[in-house]
Design an enzyme around this catalytic site. Structure first.
Site, short mmCIF file in Angstrom:
data_model
loop_
_atom_site.label_atom_id
_atom_site.label_comp_id
_atom_site.label_asym_id
_atom_site.label_seq_id
_atom_site.Cartn_x
_atom_site.Cartn_y
_atom_site.Cartn_z
N ASP A 84 0.86 -1.18 0.00
CA ASP A 84 0.00 0.00 0.00
C ASP A 84 0.89 1.23 0.00
O ASP A 84 1.74 1.39 0.88
CB ASP A 84 -0.89 -0.02 1.25
CG ASP A 84 -2.02 0.99 1.17
OD1 ASP A 84 -2.45 1.32 0.04
OD2 ASP A 84 -2.49 1.44 2.22
N ASP A 93 -9.33 0.25 1.32
CA ASP A 93 -8.38 -0.13 2.37
C ASP A 93 -9.00 0.21 3.72
O ASP A 93 -8.65 1.20 4.36
CB ASP A 93 -7.07 0.65 2.13
CG ASP A 93 -6.01 0.31 3.16
OD1 ASP A 93 -6.06 -0.78 3.73
OD2 ASP A 93 -5.12 1.16 3.38
N GLU A 122 -9.11 3.94 -2.77
CA GLU A 122 -7.83 3.73 -3.45
C GLU A 122 -8.05 3.06 -4.80
O GLU A 122 -9.11 2.49 -5.07
CB GLU A 122 -6.89 2.87 -2.60
CG GLU A 122 -6.69 3.41 -1.19
CD GLU A 122 -5.49 2.85 -0.45
OE1 GLU A 122 -4.63 2.20 -1.09
OE2 GLU A 122 -5.41 3.07 0.77
N TYR A 143 0.80 2.39 15.63
CA TYR A 143 1.59 2.58 14.40
C TYR A 143 3.03 3.03 14.60
O TYR A 143 3.80 3.02 13.63
CB TYR A 143 0.86 3.51 13.42
CG TYR A 143 1.23 4.96 13.50
CD1 TYR A 143 0.81 5.74 14.56
CD2 TYR A 143 2.00 5.55 12.51
CE1 TYR A 143 1.14 7.08 14.63
CE2 TYR A 143 2.34 6.89 12.57
CZ TYR A 143 1.91 7.65 13.63
OH TYR A 143 2.25 8.96 13.70
N HIS A 191 -3.78 13.74 0.84
CA HIS A 191 -4.06 12.79 1.92
C HIS A 191 -2.92 12.76 2.94
O HIS A 191 -3.15 12.82 4.15
CB HIS A 191 -4.28 11.39 1.35
CG HIS A 191 -4.39 10.32 2.39
ND1 HIS A 191 -5.48 10.20 3.23
CD2 HIS A 191 -3.54 9.32 2.77
CE1 HIS A 191 -5.31 9.18 4.06
NE2 HIS A 191 -4.13 8.63 3.80
N GLN A 207 -5.01 2.24 14.83
CA GLN A 207 -3.83 2.77 14.13
C GLN A 207 -3.07 3.80 14.98
O GLN A 207 -1.84 3.76 15.07
CB GLN A 207 -4.30 3.42 12.83
CG GLN A 207 -3.17 3.87 11.90
CD GLN A 207 -3.70 4.41 10.57
OE1 GLN A 207 -4.91 4.36 10.29
NE2 GLN A 207 -2.81 4.91 9.74
#
Lengths: 425, 425
Positions: free
Chosen positions: B134, B241, B209, B252, B141, B248
């Site tokens: 990805d 996605d 996406e 992350y 974004h 997250q």
């Protein structure tokens, strides 16, 4: 029934005391010779037992499965038959190899047909890997890397002791031991430069890891607990997670390691089953704070596996540059797999889950050049008089691992890889 | 020879002007019906052309390949035959469907045998995905997310304009459009709490996406340039996605998104070939600073694809909540694939490379709820009077995409997925 792990078992095949492959081990792998196409074998001493041949001679007829799964170039189909089958096959192989059993040992022609010297065989990737995850579960490694990449104050990020941090890796570039690795090229930026450049990595590293391979699926949306997780694990391999530190430093924010890792990873060819490792279970480090209930895993969930890394410059002898133990891992494999599935992500047969670098508390137990040389600031002195900050072209990195208890040694063999210069495209 | 993209072509099959599947498109997919096991088909208007049947009737005999590859549950074997074969098959299908061709249209029994209504077929995953990456290639974004997760000053990290940032994702949980998604559970920590908790995500999101599927391998260690990269791309699909923002946020650092993404991703079933998209090439945004030579890609490397997202609460009408265009992507697919291979990582047939969220400059063009509601602070008002910060149970998210030029519309159909409650294990 005699257990396949019984330390009193002996085989009619002579096995050196320092062998990784006594009758108590019986790991599975894929091998070929000029006369045999790739197929499933079991390591025993210096030999490989050809399970294809045994299947053809109906030695597994009491087990409910089709022994044609041994005539495959990967273990996936065999593994997919489930733990009762793997276990029954390993037990049957153990029985056939015992010194009081004459089913094979009494037939010299059959012996020639079913035993192959490891030195005369080529080993292949044991599984086709549909998904590969790399964890980051050594407290010492995470602390060391965090100290170098950030600073000692924030070395361990707030989430680290609450969950086994991990990321998805690239499955396509996982290769079997012995496959040479080309030095990766990539974009890097020196701290004293304004703009990046592209070229061969100048900070090529290894990472000493242990990986487990799953043998059972979960459906999408469902989760398993750490207590269930071990039922999903087929076995373990040694894993070298080759890393390019200069590429990693520049690329890894905010989405994690990518090209710094995806150029290659190397695995040892023999998959040591969880059954064979059963006698070597130990308690892991105490976890404070206590994990949330879905990650709780009481009991002996770690494994006492001695690990070492050797570095061999071209045309020189190999020397040990690190030795540590897998038992120190903060997060266990059971917790890692439970975490992976906790969001409903489905587990597949043949998935590979690597531990993250296994580093011990002392410098000689660090599992990467990054840590051993403290990012190149304290080069390693090698016996040939040369020194290393990172891995040079034509160096070979060798990782070994074994368990030992009550005079029984259950080992992994090795994963080795030589670094070749970058390909100029 | 008449080109398959010629806007003057018409088919003997009647096709509505608003259809995504005119004779200029001819995307490939895998379908089944109660009478037909999964196999390769081509979408044409409201129908699917069964390539298995055409192969059996020797309609491809002038092309050098085995048409039994159409009788497979995934496109991989067909794709692996190489671009000359895909292209020749698409050209031949175009010829057979033209209004001046009677090879099929003149035989009413054959028509019944080879045409299936899409409404009567089940679509399947078009490929088995060996590797999934990805990217994060929309400037808007990346800026939006960086602003929210960090701060506006450091929204775009220093590497972002030098390379297409990306990470490896989970391949096992990619599902075809129409597959319901269970809300993921996971560990999250509220900003005002000291310790994390485990439970169903409260911030479930989509990401709009576009993904490309590769049709040609590279050997491990070798790289390709952006100019070569398009030869490796078979076609494109829409890609949702799914993301759990609360998971997250906590997980992350430092290794990137993991369980916040791996519970599911959804793809549209029809793979629109790069050949069909050829008329819709456009120049991408100017890249300053100029990319390093290995990422340089002059010419028209972007594609003008209108994209929209619709949200459908249970038992209510769907309404559009975002519309944007794929042409704004800062990094092109050619640059993404060249970057992926730049370290020697090998590309495989069937790999899926997603663009990252496609967000435009204005708020109504943002490609995720995170951005549309600015992390929940500005809820979306829906026509039914309800509002959304994130996605609720039983909501359906629908993504559509199409190109339009000279009166010809080449579309992707849609990718849709309904969110079901988390499974209580």
């Amino acid at each position: 029934m005699i257990r396949a792990n019984d330390p009193h078992l002996h085989s009619w095949i002579e096995i050196a005391p320092e062998s990784d492959f006594p009758i108590q081990n019986l790991p599975f792998g894929i091998f070929s010779t000029p006369d045999r196409d790739p197929r499933v074998g079991v390591a025993i001493g210096e030999y490989i037992l050809d399970l294809c041949v045994l299947g053809r001679h109906n030695f597994f007829e009491l087990i409910d499965f089709d022994p044609n799964v041994f005539h495959r170039p990967v273990l996936n189909d065999f593994i997919a038959m489930g733990k009762p089958v793997w276990r029954a096959v390993r037990n049957r192989v153990s029985e056939l190899l015992r010194n009081n059993n004459e089913e094979i040992s009494g037939d010299s022609e059959l012996i020639r047909e079913c035993l192959v010297l490891q030195s005369e065989a080529t080993m292949h990737m044991p599984v086709k890997v549909p998904n590969y995850t790399d964890f980051y579960s050594s407290l010492e490694h995470a602390t060391n890397v965090g100290t170098m990449f950030r600073d000692p104050e924030t070395a361990l990020l707030p989430n680290w002791k609450h969950l086994p941090v991990g990321y998805h890796g690239r499955a396509s570039s996982i290769v079997v031991s012995g496959t040479p690795i080309h030095r990766p090229k990539g974009q890097t930026k020196a701290a004293d430069q304004d703009t990046p450049t592209f070229g061969p990595s100048q900070q090529l590293d290894f990472e000493l890891e242990v990986a487990f391979i799953t043998g059972k699926e979960t459906p999408l949306g469902q989760s398993i607990t750490p207590y269930e997780a071990e039922e999903y694990i087929f076995g373990l391999v040694l894993f070298n997670d080759w890393s390019a530190r200069d590429i990693q430093t520049w690329e890894y924010v905010p989405l994690g390691p990518f090209l710094a890792k995806s150029f290659a990873s190397s695995v040892s060819p023999w998959v040591v089953t969880l059954d064979a490792l059963e006698p070597f279970r130990v308690k892991g480090p105490e976890q404070i704070p206590k994990p949330l209930p879905n990650l709780e895993a009481l009991g002996n969930r770690n494994y006492d596996i001695h690990l070492e890394v050797l570095l061999q410059p071209q045309h020189k002898a190999a020397s040990t540059i690190s030795h540590t133990n897998f038992k120190h891992m903060y997060w266990s494999m059971a917790q890692q797999l439970a975490h992976q599935s906790s969001n409903g992500c489905n587990i597949m047969v043949g998935d590979l889950y690597a531990s993250g670098t296994v580093s011990g508390a002392r410098q000689e137990a660090y599992g990467s050049m990054l840590e051993l040389t403290w990012r190149g600031t304290q080069p390693l002195q090698l016996p040939d008089g040369s020194e290393r900050q990172f891995i040079q072209d034509y160096d070979t990195v060798i990782m070994r691992g074994h368990c030992e208890l009550n005079g029984i040694r259950v080992g992994f063999g090795e994963v080795r890889g030589q670094v070749l210069p970058a390909i100029q495209h």
